[in-house]
Design an enzyme around this catalytic site. Structure first.
Site, mmCIF file in Angstrom:
data_model
loop_
_atom_site.group_PDB
_atom_site.id
_atom_site.type_symbol
_atom_site.label_atom_id
_atom_site.label_comp_id
_atom_site.label_asym_id
_atom_site.label_seq_id
_atom_site.Cartn_x
_atom_site.Cartn_y
_atom_site.Cartn_z
ATOM 1 N N HIS A 1 0.807 -1.227 0.000
ATOM 2 C CA HIS A 1 0.000 0.000 0.000
ATOM 3 C C HIS A 1 0.837 1.272 0.000
ATOM 4 O O HIS A 1 0.283 2.365 -0.051
ATOM 5 C CB HIS A 1 -0.930 0.035 1.218
ATOM 6 C CG HIS A 1 -0.215 0.402 2.493
ATOM 7 N ND1 HIS A 1 0.542 -0.495 3.205
ATOM 8 C CD2 HIS A 1 -0.122 1.576 3.165
ATOM 9 C CE1 HIS A 1 1.050 0.111 4.261
ATOM 10 N NE2 HIS A 1 0.674 1.364 4.267
HETATM 11 C C1 UD1 Z 1 -2.048 5.996 5.341
HETATM 12 C C2 UD1 Z 1 -0.746 6.598 5.825
HETATM 13 C C3 UD1 Z 1 0.354 5.546 5.764
HETATM 14 C C4 UD1 Z 1 -0.060 4.284 6.512
HETATM 15 C C5 UD1 Z 1 -1.399 3.790 6.015
HETATM 16 C C6 UD1 Z 1 -1.864 2.633 6.857
HETATM 17 C C7 UD1 Z 1 -0.433 9.004 5.365
HETATM 18 C C8 UD1 Z 1 0.235 9.992 4.505
HETATM 19 N N1 UD1 Z 1 -0.331 7.723 4.990
HETATM 20 O O1 UD1 Z 1 -1.876 5.647 3.988
HETATM 21 O O2 UD1 Z 1 1.527 6.054 6.377
HETATM 22 O O3 UD1 Z 1 0.909 3.296 6.291
HETATM 23 O O4 UD1 Z 1 -2.365 4.855 6.119
HETATM 24 O O5 UD1 Z 1 -2.757 1.818 6.191
HETATM 25 O O6 UD1 Z 1 -1.012 9.346 6.361
HETATM 26 N N2 UD1 Z 1 -9.280 4.820 1.290
HETATM 27 C C9 UD1 Z 1 -10.476 4.128 1.280
HETATM 28 N N3 UD1 Z 1 -11.073 3.872 2.494
HETATM 29 C C10 UD1 Z 1 -10.546 4.264 3.682
HETATM 30 C C11 UD1 Z 1 -9.329 4.969 3.661
HETATM 31 C C12 UD1 Z 1 -8.709 5.227 2.467
HETATM 32 O O7 UD1 Z 1 -10.980 3.759 0.236
HETATM 33 O O8 UD1 Z 1 -11.157 3.987 4.733
HETATM 34 C C13 UD1 Z 1 -8.605 5.060 -0.010
HETATM 35 C C14 UD1 Z 1 -8.940 6.436 -0.579
HETATM 36 O O9 UD1 Z 1 -9.003 6.318 -1.969
HETATM 37 C C15 UD1 Z 1 -7.736 7.249 -0.187
HETATM 38 C C16 UD1 Z 1 -6.620 6.223 -0.249
HETATM 39 O O10 UD1 Z 1 -7.196 5.013 0.185
HETATM 40 O O11 UD1 Z 1 -7.511 8.338 -1.042
HETATM 41 C C17 UD1 Z 1 -5.422 6.553 0.617
HETATM 42 O O12 UD1 Z 1 -5.833 6.754 1.971
HETATM 43 P P1 UD1 Z 1 -4.942 7.666 2.942
HETATM 44 O O13 UD1 Z 1 -5.477 7.577 4.320
HETATM 45 O O14 UD1 Z 1 -4.763 9.011 2.370
HETATM 46 O O15 UD1 Z 1 -3.530 7.001 2.863
HETATM 47 P P2 UD1 Z 1 -3.101 5.475 3.033
HETATM 48 O O16 UD1 Z 1 -2.545 5.014 1.739
HETATM 49 O O17 UD1 Z 1 -4.188 4.700 3.663
HETATM 50 N N1 UDP Z 2 -3.259 -5.355 9.138
HETATM 51 C C1 UDP Z 2 -4.527 -5.867 9.328
HETATM 52 N N2 UDP Z 2 -5.225 -6.293 8.232
HETATM 53 C C2 UDP Z 2 -4.732 -6.227 6.950
HETATM 54 C C3 UDP Z 2 -3.415 -5.703 6.784
HETATM 55 C C4 UDP Z 2 -2.715 -5.269 7.894
HETATM 56 O O1 UDP Z 2 -5.016 -5.945 10.456
HETATM 57 O O2 UDP Z 2 -5.420 -6.624 5.999
HETATM 58 C C5 UDP Z 2 -2.516 -4.850 10.307
HETATM 59 C C6 UDP Z 2 -1.149 -5.437 10.528
HETATM 60 O O3 UDP Z 2 -1.212 -6.554 11.390
HETATM 61 C C7 UDP Z 2 -0.379 -4.283 11.160
HETATM 62 C C8 UDP Z 2 -1.061 -3.056 10.630
HETATM 63 O O4 UDP Z 2 -2.304 -3.477 10.094
HETATM 64 O O5 UDP Z 2 -0.529 -4.293 12.571
HETATM 65 C C9 UDP Z 2 -0.202 -2.451 9.568
HETATM 66 O O6 UDP Z 2 -0.902 -1.457 8.918
HETATM 67 P P1 UDP Z 2 -0.474 -0.902 7.501
HETATM 68 O O7 UDP Z 2 0.384 -1.898 6.814
HETATM 69 O O8 UDP Z 2 -1.725 -0.456 6.845
HETATM 70 O O9 UDP Z 2 0.343 0.405 7.901
HETATM 71 P P2 UDP Z 2 1.875 0.706 8.229
HETATM 72 O O10 UDP Z 2 2.302 -0.154 9.363
HETATM 73 O O11 UDP Z 2 2.655 0.477 6.973
HETATM 74 O O12 UDP Z 2 1.850 2.159 8.566
#
Ligand code: UD1
Ligand code: UDP
Length: 352
Positions: free
Chosen positions: A203
């Protein structure tokens, strides 16, 4: 002490699970959800299955560009801080929710505590690197998961308020491991046999937003000798569709919706190995004795690589394919990132 904790994204709910519990034993906690993640499978599922207290506020900020999302959080968090007048704001990790809350605290009265302080990738093109560096430099309490993170802070001139606590993610996984492995039905539901699949997550913006990198990651994973199960982040689903890679991914990989934490821990435990660009999942693989192939060029969790349990392969299809076949025996596993009591140390340090 009155503590206003701010969460917004999936990994922060999981980190809040042990920390909130420890804080509430001796402090007053107000929990704020920014609404950065809002889909049930990225948010509600964690509160329900982990018994995390319901947030006192959900700011409903949702998705958007970095500027719009962070700005909206700043405005709404500022109102909450004014209304609640906490002694301290506590933030986790490196998301836009982290930075917004840090800036609000820095410009108002409360002290600021950062859980997961001192981690660095050295890659300034990552939004998370900007968020974590700025947050550390605004913080009064810096809770570092390892001595190396405290050393990084010292090099940046931050010497007071630093506490090496261990990783709250280790606390979280220890609390649920038995329940997850014994109680989850995810292997049956996905028709997977323990030890006979690779668990992947993708992601990171650097991988999803660049079609060439995303294609290389998919092609590398497709070369795995074992089936690859990929619980898919919505960001990646959207990117695969936008870049015309959806069929390529779903033909080669077992693509499923994101799963809750208990199912994810069960999937980790049953995996032959893990391939990921997540921060959290790299060390969770180590905690559950699984080797990790990291789909990035650098990591903040440097000890996992130094220990020989994690290999950085970037978005290079051949390197990914090689790493998925590598069966060199792993070195003995060192004990990294604490003893599972980081959350209690944080609560204690805030007692003063
Ligand atoms: C965010 C964090 C990242 C973290 C990740 C955990 C920032 C800059 N990034 O990334 O560090 O590792 O969360 O998972 O804060 N979306 C949905 N449903 C949701 C949320 C998001 O569809 O509930 C989609 C939307 O299209 C959105 C995209 O995901 O634009 C990205 O979501 P966003 O929260 O901006 O960043 P993440 O990639 O989730
Ligand atoms: N995780 C989860 N379900 C999923 C993928 C990840 O519960 O389908 C959990 C995982 O165990 C970890 C956390 O989400 O604790 C990691 O989140 P993510 O990879 O989205 O974010 P990051 O750690 O890179 O910020």
């Amino acid at each position: 002490m009155k503590i206003l904790s701010v969460v917004g994204a999936r990994p922060q709910f999981i980190k809040a699970f042990p920390v909130s519990d420890a804080l509430r034993r001796e402090h007053e906690e107000v929990l704020v959800h920014t609404g950065q993640h809002y889909d049930a499978e990225l948010s509600d599922v964690f509160f329900t299955e982990l018994g995390i207290p319901e947030p006192d506020y959900n700011l409903g900020v949702g998705s958007g560009g970095h500027a719009a999302q962070t700005a909206e959080m700043l405005v709404r968090l500022d109102e909450v801080v004014e209304a609640e007048a906490p002694d301290l704001v506590l933030v986790y990790g490196d998301t836009n929710s982290t930075l917004a809350a840090a800036l609000v605290a820095a410009k108002r009265d409360p002290a600021l505590a950062h859980v997961e302080a001192g981690l660095r990738s050295g890659n300034w093109s990552m939004p998370e690197e900007v968020n974590r560096v700025l947050t550390d430099h605004c913080s009064d309490f810096l809770f570092a998961p390892a001595e190396s993170a405290a050393e990084t802070l010292r090099r940046e001139g931050i010497t007071s308020g630093v506490h090496v606590t261990g990783d709250v993610g280790f606390d979280a996984i220890l609390r649920v491991r038995d329940r997850a492995v014994e109680g989850s039905t995810v292997l049956d539901r996905l028709e997977l046999d323990a030890g006979e699949y690779v668990l992947a997550t993708v992601h990171r913006a650097g991988n999803t937003d660049d079609p060439a990198r995303l294609a290389a990651v998919i092609d590398g994973l497709a070369e795995s000798p074992l089936p690859v199960v990929l619980p898919l982040h919505p960001r990646t689903e959207a990117a695969l569709k936008t870049h015309g890679l959806w069929d390529r991914a779903t033909d080669a990989l077992h693509v499923v919706d994101p799963v809750g934490y208990l199912d994810f821990v069960c999937l980790l435990d049953g995996a032959e190995r893990v391939a990921t660009d997540s921060g959290g999942v790299q060390k969770e693989a180590l905690y559950l004795d699984r080797r990790c192939v990291t789909l990035r060029e650098e990591t903040e969790w440097v000890e996992t690589v130094e220990a020989g349990w994690n290999v950085l392969v970037g978005a290079d299809a051949d390197a990914i394919a090689r790493a998925l076949r590598d069966d060199e025996p792993l070195p003995p596993k060192p004990s990294l990132y604490g003893d599972g009591h980081a959350a209690e140390r944080i609560a204690e340090a805030l007692r003063g």
